[in-house]
Design an enzyme around this catalytic site. Structure first.
Site, mmCIF file in Angstrom:
data_model
loop_
_atom_site.group_PDB
_atom_site.id
_atom_site.type_symbol
_atom_site.label_atom_id
_atom_site.label_comp_id
_atom_site.label_asym_id
_atom_site.label_seq_id
_atom_site.Cartn_x
_atom_site.Cartn_y
_atom_site.Cartn_z
ATOM 1 N N HIS A 135 -59.712 -31.887 -43.477
ATOM 2 C CA HIS A 135 -60.048 -30.579 -43.782
ATOM 3 C C HIS A 135 -59.307 -29.515 -43.362
ATOM 4 O O HIS A 135 -59.425 -28.192 -43.580
ATOM 5 C CB HIS A 135 -61.680 -30.590 -43.342
ATOM 6 N N ASP A 165 -61.738 -38.465 -43.291
ATOM 7 C CA ASP A 165 -61.346 -37.035 -42.905
ATOM 8 C C ASP A 165 -59.967 -36.825 -42.026
ATOM 9 O O ASP A 165 -59.885 -36.076 -41.241
ATOM 10 C CB ASP A 165 -62.272 -36.244 -42.314
ATOM 11 N N SER A 238 -60.737 -29.691 -34.400
ATOM 12 C CA SER A 238 -60.491 -30.625 -35.232
ATOM 13 C C SER A 238 -59.058 -31.278 -35.135
ATOM 14 O O SER A 238 -58.114 -30.308 -35.198
ATOM 15 C CB SER A 238 -60.707 -30.117 -36.786
#
Length: 395
Positions: A135, A165, A238
């Site tokens: 993402h 992801d 992230s």
């Protein structure tokens, strides 16, 4: 006779005076006796060894994790992903009723603007491969990677896996610091971990916590296997590294349950073993392929008065997808699956991980119970269809 008695009395007086003086000196200088005995050789240093041996020093944890950070931090990079987004200007209605019903109406032509997302990544190969979250770089037109030493490199996407992801980037740079992967010591609940990343664009930041739990699954339809930690993670973390107290990579930070859910200190990371398998498949073929039986599962229900343990092993089938491998093999809803191939099934998440690890087209024997009676069947696995991705901490 009188002379001898006088001599003894004289000696006794001096002995009493000497003892009194020694008592006063010991009160004022309590260590002087030991020093005098050591000086004349009556109390060598070796005589204190047995006493010290009876009280060994306590073994404490490290007072600093600076060495672990120094080993891991150079391998963590900041990622800046740029993309063009199209927006439409909106003019709100002045009438409150129309505004509540329709909001507004287009005002002028649509326009484009550049949007930048922040994230982190980990250098996992001297050839320039970087692991990050999908993402972070999804739909990006331009991806820039800021290295620890200040160099900036343009990155290209090698491949991505929406389900985990994860994404693999490739940069062209020399003398890259590759992170050391924890391969020998499994992560345990209670282990100290450090999260390294680029939170809120502040550049590299380190936070500390413990492993709160392992084997977390947030979606029953996915073979997830998250590490839960309470290390502080924020927007921009992230794709960053979760490392142990030795500076070895144990996970890739990926998502959190935020304050919107009245939660605090609940973050998740992809175990390094899972990330490594995704990395290898993407480098080899550009994508990840998983096996699929075409069924949904739940925990095996056990009645409270059955006398059986509460956590019964296995997985109960809840739904069969028409035309799928399980349907073709004759598996039915309410069947309890206990074994796949040569491995026992612990729970539904364990079964998901087992079937995902098998190649599509492979044949595997599945055994279990149907209405209390044992059954066996062979399933030819298909390729797992794409799933909707899990919400991320930056999304």
């Amino acid at each position: 006779m009188k002379h001898a008695a006088g001599t003894l009395a004289f000696i006794a007086r001096f002995a009493v005076l000497g003892l009194a003086a020694a008592f006063v000196i010991s009160l004022m200088w309590p260590d002087v006796g030991n020093r005098l005995r050591q000086r004349v050789g009556l109390s060598p240093a070796s005589t204190t060894a047995p006493a010290a041996a009876t009280n060994p020093p306590r073994v404490n944890g490290p007072v600093s994790y600076a060495d672990a950070v120094a080993r891991a931090a150079p391998s963590v990079v900041n990622i800046y992903a740029n993309k063009m987004v199209t927006e439409q200007a909106v003019q709100m209605y002045t009438d409150p009723v129309l505004q509540r019903l329709f909001g507004g109406r287009p005002a002028g032509p649509a326009y484009k603007r550049r949007e930048q997302s922040l994230g982190s990544g980990v250098i996992v190969s001297s050839e320039g491969y970087v692991l990050t979250n999908n993402h972070v770089i999804a739909n990006a037109d331009d991806i820039q990677v800021l290295l620890y030493d200040g160099r900036v490199a343009k990155a290209k996407v090698v491949g991505a896996d929406v389900e985990t992801d994860l994404a693999v980037l490739k940069i062209d740079a020399s003398n890259l610091p590759v992170i050391r992967i924890a391969e020998h010591m499994p992560v345990r609940t209670g282990d100290v971990v450090l999260a390294i990343g680029n939170p809120l664009g502040l550049n590299q930041t380190v936070t500390m916590g413990i492993v709160s739990a392992i084997g977390r699954q947030l979606s029953s339809a996915s073979p997830e296997d998250f590490i839960q930690t309470d290390a502080a993670i924020n927007l921009g973390n992230s794709g960053g590294a979760l490392v142990n107290s030795e500076g070895e990579l144990v996970g890739i930070n990926t998502l959190l349950i935020g304050k919107a859910a009245n939660a605090e200190g609940i973050s998740f990371a992809i175990p390094v073993g899972n990330a490594k398998r995704v990395l290898d498949q993407i480098i080899d073929s550009g994508h990840v392929v998983r096996g699929w039986m075409g069924a949904d599962y739940t925990f095996v229900p056990v009645a409270a008065d059955s006398g059986l343990p509460a956590a019964a092993r296995g997985a109960q089938v809840t739904e069969i997808y028409p035309g799928g491998p399980a349907a073709q093999a004759g598996i039915l809803p309410h069947d309890i699956l206990l074994r796949i191939g040569t491995d026992d099934i612990v729970d539904p998440a364990d079964l998901r991980r087992h079937e995902a690890a098998l190649k599509p087209g492979s044949k595997v024997e599945v055994s279990g119970l149907r209405n209390g009676s044992p059954f066996h069947t062979e399933v030819i696995l298909a390729q797992r269809p794409p799933l909707r991705p899990t919400a991320s901490l930056d999304g």
